[in-house]
Design a protein around this motif. Structure first.
Motif, PDB file in Angstrom:
ATOM      1  N   UNK A  19     -37.975  26.774   2.034  1.00 13.87           N
ATOM      2  CA  UNK A  19     -36.885  27.652   1.594  1.00 13.87           C
ATOM      3  C   UNK A  19     -37.214  28.340   0.263  1.00 13.87           C
ATOM      4  N   UNK A  20     -37.749  27.575  -0.701  1.00 14.02           N
ATOM      5  CA  UNK A  20     -37.960  28.148  -2.044  1.00 14.02           C
ATOM      6  C   UNK A  20     -39.291  28.879  -2.170  1.00 14.02           C
ATOM      7  N   UNK A  21     -40.258  28.575  -1.282  1.00 10.22           N
ATOM      8  CA  UNK A  21     -41.563  29.248  -1.334  1.00 10.22           C
ATOM      9  C   UNK A  21     -42.045  29.470   0.101  1.00 10.22           C
ATOM     10  N   UNK A  22     -41.407  30.390   0.812  1.00 10.09           N
ATOM     11  CA  UNK A  22     -41.719  30.560   2.248  1.00 10.09           C
ATOM     12  C   UNK A  22     -43.141  31.009   2.516  1.00 10.09           C
ATOM     13  N   UNK A  23     -43.837  31.582   1.535  1.00  7.86           N
ATOM     14  CA  UNK A  23     -45.204  32.053   1.737  1.00  7.86           C
ATOM     15  C   UNK A  23     -46.249  30.993   1.378  1.00  7.86           C
ATOM     16  N   UNK A  24     -45.798  29.831   0.972  1.00  7.38           N
ATOM     17  CA  UNK A  24     -46.741  28.733   0.699  1.00  7.38           C
ATOM     18  C   UNK A  24     -47.242  28.146   2.016  1.00  7.38           C
ATOM     19  N   UNK A  25     -48.461  27.611   1.989  1.00 11.88           N
ATOM     20  CA  UNK A  25     -49.015  26.948   3.170  1.00 11.88           C
ATOM     21  C   UNK A  25     -48.666  25.457   3.079  1.00 11.88           C
ATOM     22  N   UNK A  26     -47.796  25.018   3.939  1.00  9.85           N
ATOM     23  CA  UNK A  26     -47.358  23.626   3.890  1.00  9.85           C
ATOM     24  C   UNK A  26     -48.370  22.713   4.567  1.00  9.85           C
ATOM     25  N   UNK A  27     -48.683  21.604   3.898  1.00 10.63           N
ATOM     26  CA  UNK A  27     -49.646  20.636   4.431  1.00 10.63           C
ATOM     27  C   UNK A  27     -48.929  19.283   4.557  1.00 10.63           C
ATOM     28  N   UNK A  28     -48.476  18.909   5.748  1.00 10.32           N
ATOM     29  CA  UNK A  28     -47.782  17.619   5.918  1.00 10.32           C
ATOM     30  C   UNK A  28     -48.767  16.478   6.157  1.00 10.32           C
ATOM     31  N   UNK A  29     -48.601  15.401   5.412  1.00  6.28           N
ATOM     32  CA  UNK A  29     -49.404  14.192   5.621  1.00  6.28           C
ATOM     33  C   UNK A  29     -48.470  12.988   5.701  1.00  6.28           C
ATOM     34  N   UNK A  30     -49.018  11.834   6.042  1.00  9.57           N
ATOM     35  CA  UNK A  30     -48.179  10.665   6.275  1.00  9.57           C
ATOM     36  C   UNK A  30     -47.651  10.044   4.998  1.00  9.57           C
ATOM     37  N   UNK A  31     -48.461  10.101   3.923  1.00  4.66           N
ATOM     38  CA  UNK A  31     -48.085   9.434   2.680  1.00  4.66           C
ATOM     39  C   UNK A  31     -48.344  10.345   1.477  1.00  4.66           C
ATOM     40  N   UNK A  32     -47.564  10.122   0.405  1.00  9.38           N
ATOM     41  CA  UNK A  32     -47.776  10.873  -0.823  1.00  9.38           C
ATOM     42  C   UNK A  32     -49.135  10.547  -1.442  1.00  9.38           C
ATOM     43  N   UNK A  33     -49.567   9.322  -1.295  1.00  6.71           N
ATOM     44  CA  UNK A  33     -50.866   8.951  -1.865  1.00  6.71           C
ATOM     45  C   UNK A  33     -51.989   9.775  -1.232  1.00  6.71           C
TER      46      UNK A  33
END
Length: 299
Positions: free
Chosen positions: A190-204
């Motif tokens: 929502x706040x940065x729609x042009x960013x490339x989102x990279x989903x992973x399982x853990x924050x680490x």
């Protein structure tokens, strides 16, 4: 008083202060402030939560199973050398267990990643969940929440030498990592729609990729990011202001109102008697920040 006598007197004074700072068994421990002191909680006796099927299962098996995170320093973290869980969320979970009548040796912690939280609660794999679990209307359709017990907001973590990212307005075309299925990953769209989102399982794993220059930023709640930045201050830093409000709740089976009300009572008592602050000071407060318990939102 000569120098030798003064030194001896000062040493005794320090020992006296340390002794007075040690929490007694059955009472919340005094804030560690970096001393590593163990917090303890008075275990309630003869507890009954009428109408709670979850509590009845706990009583029958003689222990409580709590879902937590294991990779968030100062929040929910598992020490691989000792196998012990520690952090603010873990202490809140222990305090609730004590209020329900369970000793620490009657607690089983189970690591549950963010994408699996609702399933773990619905399947009865855990009795309740305490792990940076933001209260949202969408999640309330699947589970219920006691609390909130903490309020934070979403932030950005970047490499120490990064100068082109100073907030979400600079994320166009940048790779931004967060946990799959998490609220921060939805917010960044929502706040940065042009960013490339990279989903992973853990924050680490996100932080690992950040350090390896595989992503440009990690986004999640600022409380979590502070823990990582504090671990590697020469390599990581936070930038910008918080751009959301996240209310952490205790995740529970959706229809167990009796248990939700009981846990809210425990949280309310901890806020009033100072236990909440002692937990904060001994965990997240090590960062040098101050905070206060939020008002409960009973429903």
């Amino acid at each position: 008083m000569n120098l030798r006598k003064f030194t001896a007197a000062a040493g005794l004074a320090v020992l006296a202060l340390l002794a007075s700072a040690c929490g007694k068994e059955g009472t919340p421990g005094t804030p560690a402030g970096g001393s590593g002191e163990k917090l303890t909680y008075q275990v309630a006796q003869n507890v009954d939560v009428a109408g709670s099927p979850t509590f009845q299962k706990m009583k029958q098996r003689g222990k409580v199973i709590i879902g937590v995170k294991d990779d968030q320093p100062n929040l929910g973290f598992k020490d691989v050398t000792t196998g012990k869980y520690e952090g603010f969320d873990v202490e809140i979970a222990k305090m609730i267990a004590a209020g329900l009548g369970f000793r620490e040796d009657q607690i089983e912690f189970k690591t549950v990643p963010s994408p699996n939280r609702e399933i773990a609660i619905q399947n009865g794999d855990i009795d309740y969940y305490v792990g940076t679990y933001s209260i949202t209307d969408k999640r309330k359709q699947m589970v219920s929440f006691a609390g909130p017990y903490f309020i934070t907001g979403q932030g950005l973590l970047v490499r120490k030498g990064e100068t082109s990212i100073n907030g979400p307005q600079d994320l166009a075309g940048k790779k931004v990592c967060s946990v799959q299925g998490s609220t921060p990953l939805q917010n960044i769209e929502k706040v940065a729609p042009q960013a490339q989102r990279v989903p992973l399982e853990k924050y680490s794993l996100c932080v690992e990729q950040l350090l390896q220059n595989q992503v440009d930023a990690v986004t999640t709640d600022e409380a979590i990011l502070k823990g990582y930045a504090a671990q590697q201050p020469d390599k990581l830093k936070l930038v910008g202001e918080k751009f959301s409000t996240e209310k952490y709740g205790v995740g529970l089976p959706k229809d167990d109102k009796a248990l939700r009300d009981k846990i809210n009572d425990i949280l309310e008592a901890a806020a009033k008697d100072g236990t909440w602050k002692k937990i904060y000071d001994a965990t997240l407060g090590k960062s040098g920040t101050q905070d206060t318990p939020p008002p409960l939102e009973r429903y």
